[in-house]
Write an enzyme that holds these catalytic residues in place. Structure first.
Site, PDB file in Angstrom:
ATOM      1  CE1 TYR A  30     -13.307   3.678  -9.419  1.00  0.00           C
ATOM      2  CE2 TYR A  30     -15.695   3.893  -9.508  1.00  0.00           C
ATOM      3  CZ  TYR A  30     -14.569   3.254  -9.044  1.00  0.00           C
ATOM      4  OH  TYR A  30     -14.705   2.188  -8.201  1.00  0.00           O
TER       5      TYR A  30
ATOM      6  CB  ILE B 211     -28.799  15.818  -1.023  1.00  0.00           C
ATOM      7  CG1 ILE B 211     -28.895  15.119   0.344  1.00  0.00           C
ATOM      8  CG2 ILE B 211     -29.410  14.960  -2.115  1.00  0.00           C
ATOM      9  CD1 ILE B 211     -30.289  14.652   0.712  1.00  0.00           C
TER      10      ILE B 211
ATOM     11  CG  LEU C  56     -25.307   9.243   0.868  1.00  0.00           C
ATOM     12  CD1 LEU C  56     -25.470  10.750   0.767  1.00  0.00           C
ATOM     13  CD2 LEU C  56     -26.457   8.550   0.147  1.00  0.00           C
TER      14      LEU C  56
ATOM     15  CE  LYS D  46     -11.500   0.347 -10.058  1.00  0.00           C
ATOM     16  NZ  LYS D  46     -10.593  -0.527  -9.306  1.00  0.00           N
TER      17      LYS D  46
ATOM     18  CG  ASP E 275      -2.125   0.857   1.119  1.00  0.00           C
ATOM     19  OD1 ASP E 275      -3.234   0.299   1.227  1.00  0.00           O
ATOM     20  OD2 ASP E 275      -1.992   2.082   0.902  1.00  0.00           O
TER      21      ASP E 275
ATOM     22  CG  ASN F 112      -3.779   4.833  -8.691  1.00  0.00           C
ATOM     23  OD1 ASN F 112      -2.810   4.949  -7.962  1.00  0.00           O
ATOM     24  ND2 ASN F 112      -4.761   3.986  -8.429  1.00  0.00           N
TER      25      ASN F 112
ATOM     26  N   GLY G  99      -4.822   4.817   2.363  1.00  0.00           N
ATOM     27  CA  GLY G  99      -4.862   3.818   3.427  1.00  0.00           C
ATOM     28  C   GLY G  99      -4.203   4.316   4.698  1.00  0.00           C
TER      29      GLY G  99
HETATM   30  N1  UDP Z   1     -23.802  11.975  -2.432  1.00  0.00           N
HETATM   31  C1  UDP Z   1     -24.360  13.130  -1.870  1.00  0.00           C
HETATM   32  N2  UDP Z   1     -23.643  13.795  -0.913  1.00  0.00           N
HETATM   33  C2  UDP Z   1     -22.423  13.396  -0.478  1.00  0.00           C
HETATM   34  C3  UDP Z   1     -21.863  12.228  -1.036  1.00  0.00           C
HETATM   35  C4  UDP Z   1     -22.577  11.543  -2.023  1.00  0.00           C
HETATM   36  O1  UDP Z   1     -25.474  13.528  -2.241  1.00  0.00           O
HETATM   37  O2  UDP Z   1     -21.842  14.066   0.383  1.00  0.00           O
HETATM   38  C5  UDP Z   1     -24.560  11.232  -3.433  1.00  0.00           C
HETATM   39  C6  UDP Z   1     -23.869  11.056  -4.771  1.00  0.00           C
HETATM   40  O3  UDP Z   1     -24.060  12.182  -5.594  1.00  0.00           O
HETATM   41  C7  UDP Z   1     -24.558   9.794  -5.277  1.00  0.00           C
HETATM   42  C8  UDP Z   1     -24.770   8.965  -4.017  1.00  0.00           C
HETATM   43  O4  UDP Z   1     -24.741   9.918  -2.937  1.00  0.00           O
HETATM   44  O5  UDP Z   1     -25.828  10.142  -5.802  1.00  0.00           O
HETATM   45  C9  UDP Z   1     -23.714   7.924  -3.758  1.00  0.00           C
HETATM   46  O6  UDP Z   1     -22.444   8.535  -3.911  1.00  0.00           O
HETATM   47  P1  UDP Z   1     -21.102   7.905  -3.354  1.00  0.00           P
HETATM   48  O7  UDP Z   1     -20.002   8.887  -3.636  1.00  0.00           O
HETATM   49  O8  UDP Z   1     -21.304   7.472  -1.945  1.00  0.00           O
HETATM   50  O9  UDP Z   1     -20.915   6.578  -4.200  1.00  0.00           O
HETATM   51  P2  UDP Z   1     -20.853   6.317  -5.789  1.00  0.00           P
HETATM   52  O10 UDP Z   1     -22.230   5.840  -6.154  1.00  0.00           O
HETATM   53  O11 UDP Z   1     -20.467   7.592  -6.474  1.00  0.00           O
HETATM   54  O12 UDP Z   1     -19.818   5.264  -5.929  1.00  0.00           O
END
Ligand code: UDP
Length: 332
Positions: A142, A208, A191, A146, A33, A93, A38
């Site tokens: 992203y 949100i 989130l 992948k 790592d 990366n 991490g």
């Molecule tokens: N999200 C949000 N506020 C935050 C972080 C995330 O509204 O502070 C929303 C984001 O726009 C998405 C969902 O929560 O609609 C999940 O986002 P997250 O980054 O957790 O995971 P992702 O689905 O992008 O891998």
């Protein structure tokens, strides 16, 4: 002595939960790592080699020092919004780093690889539940990074005999019940932790990102899966590869979609706190809805999530966030 396995990114969120399960199952994990995300404190009782996938000499040294039976690769950048702004860093990366790792494996004659992929490879879904056969049109760098690696793994399977299992994670959340490890990104972009940090007053409130999506309450829908349930599928992957060549892909999700507002409400119930929030603009690169059909992992790998309920997932994350052992909010 159990089988030696390399865990790249083993000091990170999902990697550290994997290491714990490997140790419990009698394996001998070695963590590699760069500690960019991490935490050294997340790695206890197993060797931690600090190094970078962009450093082939470090990888050569690592593979010369240990005879690995298999390699887990969790060491990637994962923030959708950031990938839109800095695609160069993401491709370097997530693609160049992973290629370096695969080439070090080939040189050392290691042929088993478990790869962390993502629901972001699907883009905006055409069906309510997404199965592995769903078309792949990622809508952010992203997801594209992948997707590229998934294609590389198919080709490396055919040309070089590298066996691989690819897991497309939906939304990882929660923490190990031991309270020893958990999610501690800096900055935190996800989130569930952001809702809980807002509950703790560690951030002003939850932002949100958008409420004008075509969903039941206008906010995005995601499928949350406990981090230990992700890790248990990765254990099953080793058995799967024992008898199979080539590259095999599995979704990991619970098949239940929750809107961002519903996650906030669930967190309010779990914490008993009236968590403040405000609605902001959409975040670039977000799909409206991502919900998994994980039938394949269940039937073929015999995988059964132990903590599928959203409240139990949030509850485990809450236990961690109230007393994190490391990370920006640990007070350490
Ligand atoms: N999200 C949000 N506020 C935050 C972080 C995330 O509204 O502070 C929303 C984001 O726009 C998405 C969902 O929560 O609609 C999940 O986002 P997250 O980054 O957790 O995971 P992702 O689905 O992008 O891998």
């Amino acid at each position: 002595m159990g089988k030696k396995v390399l865990v790249c990114g083993g000091a990170g969120y999902i990697g550290s939960h994997m290491v714990r399960q490997l140790v419990e199952s009698g394996f001998e994990p070695i963590v590699f790592d760069n500690l960019s995300q991490g935490h050294a404190a997340a790695v206890t009782g197993v060797p931690l080699v600090r190094g970078d996938l962009l450093d082939p000499a470090a990888l050569a040294e690592l593979f010369a020092a240990h005879a690995f039976d298999a390699v887990y690769h969790f060491a990637a950048l994962i923030a959708v919004g950031e990938s839109v702004i800095a695609p160069d860093i993401y491709y370097r990366n997530n693609v160049v780093g992973a290629l370096n790792l695969l080439d070090a494996m080939r040189t050392a004659g290691v042929d088993r690889f478990v790869f962390s992929s993502t629901a972001a490879v699907y883009g905006n879904p055409e069906t309510e539940l997404i199965a592995e056969t769903h078309p792949q049109t990622p809508i952010n760098p992203y997801g594209r990074s992948k997707r590229m690696m998934e294609q590389v793994l198919e080709d490396y399977g055919r040309a070089f005999g590298i066996r691989s299992v690819i897991f497309r994670y939906f939304n990882a959340a929660g923490a190990d019940p031991s309270g020893e490890i958990g999610e501690a990104h800096d900055p935190e972009t996800h989130l569930v932790p952001n809702v809980l940090l807002a509950a703790l007053g560690a951030r002003e409130g939850l932002d949100i990102f958008g409420d004008d999506y075509d969903t039941r309450d206008g906010t995005c829908v995601r499928d949350y899966i406990h981090v230990n349930d992700i890790a248990s599928a990765h254990l099953a992957a080793l058995d799967w590869m024992e008898t199979r060549d080539g590259s095999h892909v599995f979704n990991l999700g619970n098949g239940n979609g929750f809107t961002n507002r519903e996650v906030l409400e669930a967190a309010r119930r779990v914490t008993g706190i009236d968590i403040p929030y405000r609605i902001g603009p959409r975040r670039d690169g977000d799909a409206a809805t991502l919900v998994a059909d994980s039938t394949r992992a269940k039937t073929l790998l015999g995988w059964t999530p132990k903590t599928p309920e959203i409240e139990a997932i949030i509850e485990s994350a809450w236990a961690w966030h109230r007393a994190p052992k490391y990370g920006p909010f640990s007070g350490a």
